[in-house]
Scaffold this motif. Sequence first.
Motif, short mmCIF file in Angstrom:
data_model
loop_
_atom_site.label_atom_id
_atom_site.label_comp_id
_atom_site.label_asym_id
_atom_site.label_seq_id
_atom_site.Cartn_x
_atom_site.Cartn_y
_atom_site.Cartn_z
N ARG A 303 0.81 -1.22 0.00
CA ARG A 303 0.00 0.00 0.00
C ARG A 303 0.84 1.27 0.00
N ASN A 304 2.07 1.20 0.47
CA ASN A 304 2.89 2.40 0.55
C ASN A 304 3.59 2.75 -0.76
N ALA A 305 3.48 1.88 -1.77
CA ALA A 305 4.00 2.23 -3.09
C ALA A 305 3.20 3.41 -3.63
N SER A 306 3.87 4.34 -4.27
CA SER A 306 3.23 5.61 -4.62
C SER A 306 2.01 5.45 -5.51
N ASP A 307 2.07 4.56 -6.50
CA ASP A 307 0.93 4.39 -7.40
C ASP A 307 -0.26 3.76 -6.67
N VAL A 308 0.02 2.80 -5.80
CA VAL A 308 -1.05 2.18 -5.03
C VAL A 308 -1.67 3.18 -4.07
N GLN A 309 -0.81 3.94 -3.38
CA GLN A 309 -1.31 4.92 -2.42
C GLN A 309 -2.15 5.99 -3.11
N SER A 310 -1.78 6.35 -4.32
CA SER A 310 -2.58 7.36 -5.04
C SER A 310 -3.98 6.83 -5.35
N ASN A 340 -4.56 2.96 -13.99
CA ASN A 340 -3.22 3.45 -13.70
C ASN A 340 -2.21 2.71 -14.58
N SER A 341 -1.50 3.43 -15.42
CA SER A 341 -0.60 2.80 -16.38
C SER A 341 0.59 2.11 -15.72
N ASN A 342 0.89 2.45 -14.48
CA ASN A 342 2.04 1.85 -13.81
C ASN A 342 1.70 0.59 -13.01
N VAL A 347 -2.59 -7.45 -11.25
CA VAL A 347 -3.47 -6.70 -10.36
C VAL A 347 -4.67 -6.15 -11.13
N LYS A 348 -4.43 -5.66 -12.33
CA LYS A 348 -5.53 -5.12 -13.13
C LYS A 348 -6.56 -6.20 -13.45
N GLY A 349 -6.09 -7.41 -13.72
CA GLY A 349 -7.01 -8.51 -14.02
C GLY A 349 -7.95 -8.78 -12.88
#
Length: 579
Positions: A303-310, A340-342, A347-349
């Motif tokens: 959760r602390n990864a920037s893209d996940v947190q956003s 989110n492209s990153n 996860v997207k699936g």
Amino acid sequence: MKKLLFLILSIFLVISINGKAFTLMVYICGDNNLSSAINDDIDEIEAAYGNLTSNLDIVICVDGHPSYGGYVDDGGTRSDTRYYHLSGGGNGTDGKINDLASVVLGEKNMADPQTLIDFAAWAAKNYKATNYGLIMWNHGAGWGKDGIPFKGGMSDDTDGDFMSGASGEWRAALEGAAKKIGKDFYFIGCDMCVMAYMEVLWDMYDIADMLVYSEANIPFAGWYYNSFITSLATSAPTSHAWLGYLMVKDYKDYYGTSTENTLTYNVINNSDYFNGITENELLYLKSQIFNLAKYLILDEGGRNASDVQSCIDGAQEMSTGTFYEDFKDLYHFCELLNNNSNIGTRVKGYAVNIMNVIERMNPDDWQAKFPNSHGLGIYLPDDNNIYYFEVEYTASTHRWGASSYYNGSTNGACYPWTNFIYGLTSTVEKEECEINYYFDPLTGEVSFDYILPPDFVGVQIVRDDKIIFESEILEGKVKDRINFTGKHNYKIIGFTFIDKKVIKEFNVNFEPKKPLIFGNKIFFQDNSIKYVEIFDKTGKKVFSSGTGNLKFLDLSFLENGVYFVDYKNGLKEKIFIIK
């Protein structure tokens, strides 16, 4: 005249034994600052019910608080706990229950699960019905309010108690009530704030065919009890979806866009699934949340990864303030991940799968001033301080999120979600792969029981390189019937988003015993043979019979000549007879 009297008595007897089409149970915990709203809602119920009593019984368990006005019935002001059976014909506008209590209990703790269980037992005994509905009326706490150390609902101020979800009391109360009526509830409705959350749903999906609740606040005036009451009173429900639609419509018509609130109904059952989802599909939703959390940790860094947190920060909060800032819409969170492209493909699936199930399970919902709400939320705090305010949250008391990080357990149905929102960057796996099979050599039937780990997204069963079964449900029972003699190869294959794996492979050899011919008789050694046909050399059928438990067939009735016998037990094999 005697026949007419007998008919009337017979009809009365049937009604008295089977009850009416529907009994609606309303559990009003007003022993708090909601006490002054009790009579307004009962007025609405009485107005909609009117004299339409032939199909519907309405029973109410109510408790009030003297400091907030209690409640009023035909005998005066009350603040203790009483059962009422509405007789019909209530005024609907006079601010009182137009009946006297059927049972006076004195002060009861409405937050005690046993109080609800006892009410359900009384209702089922005295007002039997084909179907039962239950409305829970009180404050709701969903899955953790800021500054309030509880999850669940039902606060009783006189007894200083709260029916906790995390400690298992909410589940115990509803499960106990369902056992008393002897079946699942047709619906459970929560006239309570913030209850449309996956953690709460997990406690109710298998004891009610439909759930009606809100992701956001319910205003002080609560639900509007109007057309859905009249519909229940005039006829049996035609479908869960139609009744749910009327509930949402009443609510929407009453409040419009004047306030921030929501109402959703989820249909989860195996008979009305065309207007919702089956229980197995709900289990599939759980497995997708399980894997989403797992791979948010393993693939994305937690959760602390920037893209996940956003995505967490951007997910629809169910309040414009901070009171419910940790209550997020699950669909919108998954939508942000998918866009989110990153974020990685795996996860997207899982995110897309979750979105698809939520769309199917909500035939209709209404969200006012929450543009990205889709009817089902989940506890998703902005930081990793979770579950710190309720020490009762353990594997033994709640089935959803007990985690290896929190208490050394993987007993929670979705413990990786707890690990994810707690900020873990690694996760512990619990293997749940189990395949059992049984082969009946007489009938050629192969039975399977299978459980696959949540890491998988689907299962196939293959016989001799031909797919005979496939499903996205990771737990189930399957039967196959072999129609050809010989050796047959089976494979059970599990699929993830990136590969497939043969979980189990085995062979069975099907060689049913053929009939034996001695003289003028055929002796059957295989009791799975269903019937016999005899043809002459021109192909004309001269005899047919089901064998059942027949041990032999006498052929003396046949003239001398050449015949062949076609015996069928799912096979098509022939034996020749020369007389």
